[in-house]
Write an enzyme that holds these catalytic residues in place. Structure first.
Site, mmCIF file in Angstrom:
data_model
loop_
_atom_site.group_PDB
_atom_site.id
_atom_site.type_symbol
_atom_site.label_atom_id
_atom_site.label_comp_id
_atom_site.label_asym_id
_atom_site.label_seq_id
_atom_site.Cartn_x
_atom_site.Cartn_y
_atom_site.Cartn_z
ATOM 1 N N ARG A 113 0.819 -1.218 0.000
ATOM 2 C CA ARG A 113 0.000 0.000 0.000
ATOM 3 C C ARG A 113 0.850 1.265 0.000
ATOM 4 O O ARG A 113 0.312 2.381 -0.014
ATOM 5 C CB ARG A 113 -0.933 0.003 1.219
ATOM 6 C CG ARG A 113 -0.200 0.043 2.544
ATOM 7 C CD ARG A 113 -1.139 -0.046 3.739
ATOM 8 N NE ARG A 113 -0.411 0.202 4.983
ATOM 9 C CZ ARG A 113 -0.934 0.776 6.059
ATOM 10 N NH1 ARG A 113 -2.198 1.170 6.046
ATOM 11 N NH2 ARG A 113 -0.220 0.954 7.143
ATOM 12 N N HIS A 167 -8.399 -3.688 3.023
ATOM 13 C CA HIS A 167 -8.796 -2.937 4.231
ATOM 14 C C HIS A 167 -9.892 -1.920 3.864
ATOM 15 O O HIS A 167 -9.720 -0.710 4.015
ATOM 16 C CB HIS A 167 -7.553 -2.228 4.768
ATOM 17 C CG HIS A 167 -7.639 -1.782 6.184
ATOM 18 N ND1 HIS A 167 -8.704 -1.074 6.693
ATOM 19 C CD2 HIS A 167 -6.763 -1.927 7.213
ATOM 20 C CE1 HIS A 167 -8.479 -0.792 7.967
ATOM 21 N NE2 HIS A 167 -7.303 -1.310 8.304
ATOM 22 N N GLU A 200 -13.548 -5.888 6.055
ATOM 23 C CA GLU A 200 -12.376 -6.275 5.287
ATOM 24 C C GLU A 200 -12.400 -7.763 4.948
ATOM 25 O O GLU A 200 -12.567 -8.600 5.834
ATOM 26 C CB GLU A 200 -11.111 -5.969 6.095
ATOM 27 C CG GLU A 200 -11.070 -4.548 6.651
ATOM 28 C CD GLU A 200 -9.943 -4.331 7.646
ATOM 29 O OE1 GLU A 200 -8.885 -4.986 7.497
ATOM 30 O OE2 GLU A 200 -10.120 -3.536 8.582
#
EC number: 5.1.3.15
Length: 315
Positions: A124, A194, A291
């Site tokens: 990420r 997420h 999630e």
């Protein structure tokens, strides 16, 4: 999963000369690519986003829209045809290419949560590249790629390829994540998407988790309490941070804003619910994280791949 991205990344047959944009065709599909991906399939465009970071814009003929930042391969918006955005980006999100984008659908790979490397791993927090774009019966899709480099190897010394395909439909958004071991030795990892959903937290509920084994991080995140979910609907009256092992292939989220959202998956075997409550006083009332996750370790031998799909659909 109905109307999802393809769970494999099929070989495409080359049908044009090397001097023009490469066009690939299969039944119902038109994909376009050029060196550097300057030309994209209809409904796919690249523009400058927040902080000058490049982002991909997907638009469907029905009026739905999505945006994906190359930094972190983070989907930051999914608007259904009525203009409502189902995803949430926190007001403290930073778009500087130095810090993960806080909101949308961030990746957790190759680690979920804390551990030997940075929180939730490095995927990420790096730039991905565009490898393909296509349109299938009017629905646009883009595939992003991440490979190991010196930065990733400084934390996780393995060679890998991650492909992330995002497909936009009229009332749903589908993603396919494929992790391939390109090393000459096995490796193991965890992963999660997420996902932050727009919500009014007082009215939020999640159905489908009854009977799952739980690891509840409230009150002590460092020592989760093992248990079993007994509720038909999980609500969010305070701080919630809970892992659900063996989650079903579909959960139903009532976002408290009048929307029911189906969150379905293939091969994301676990789920996580999170709302920080007063730890984020400025915005906790406006979102919930539901999630899809793979908490139990995945091990891949050389040349093996792992594939997982997610679909978010407004009901």
């Amino acid at each position: 999963m109905a109307a999802s991205c393809a769970s494999t990344f099929p070989s495409l047959s080359l049908v044009s000369s090397s001097n023009s944009p490469r066009r690939f065709r299969r039944s119902g599909v038109v994909a376009m690519a050029t060196v550097g991906q300057k030309v994209y399939a209809p409904g796919v465009a690249v523009s400058e986003g927040n902080g000058g970071l490049p982002k991909i814009d997907l638009k469907s003929p029905q009026g739905s829209e999505a945006e994906i930042y190359l930094f972190g391969a983070c989907v930051t918006s999914f608007k259904v045809p009525n203009g409502k955005d189902l995803l949430f980006v926190r007001p403290d999100a930073v778009f500087n290419g130095q810090k993960p984008i806080s909101g949308g659908i961030p990746h957790c790979f190759p680690q979920f949560g804390p551990g030997p490397m940075q929180q939730h791993g490095f995927a990420r927090n790096v730039n991905w590249s565009i490898t393909d774009s296509e349109v299938t019966e009017g629905d646009p899709a883009v595939t992003l790629e991440l490979k190991d480099d010196s930065y990733s190897r400084s934390m996780w010394d393995f060679s890998f390829q991650a492909l992330y395909k995002v497909c936009l439909h009229s009332t749903s958004l589908s993603t396919t994540l494929k992790i391939t071991n390109t090393d000459d030795k096995p490796f193991s990892f965890n992963s999660a998407l997420h996902t932050y959903f727009c919500a009014s937290i007082a009215g939020v509920s999640v159905k489908g988790l009854k009977g799952c084994k739980t690891f509840n991080k409230d009150p002590d995140p460092k020592n989760p309490l093992e248990g079993k979910e007994e509720r038909e609907e999980v609500t969010f009256p305070g701080f919630v941070d809970c892992i659900y092992l063996g989650a079903p292939s579909e959960l139903i989220l009532d976002n408290g804003l009048g929307d029911n959202i189906a969150i379905s998956n293939s091969n994301w075997s676990d789920a996580v619910l999170w709302n920080p409550h007063m730890q984020m006083e400025a915005c906790y009332k406006d979102f919930v994280c539901v999630e899809n996750a793979k908490i139990e370790t995945v091990q891949l031998e050389p040349k093996q791949s792992w594939v997982a799909e997610q679909k978010i659909e407004l009901l």
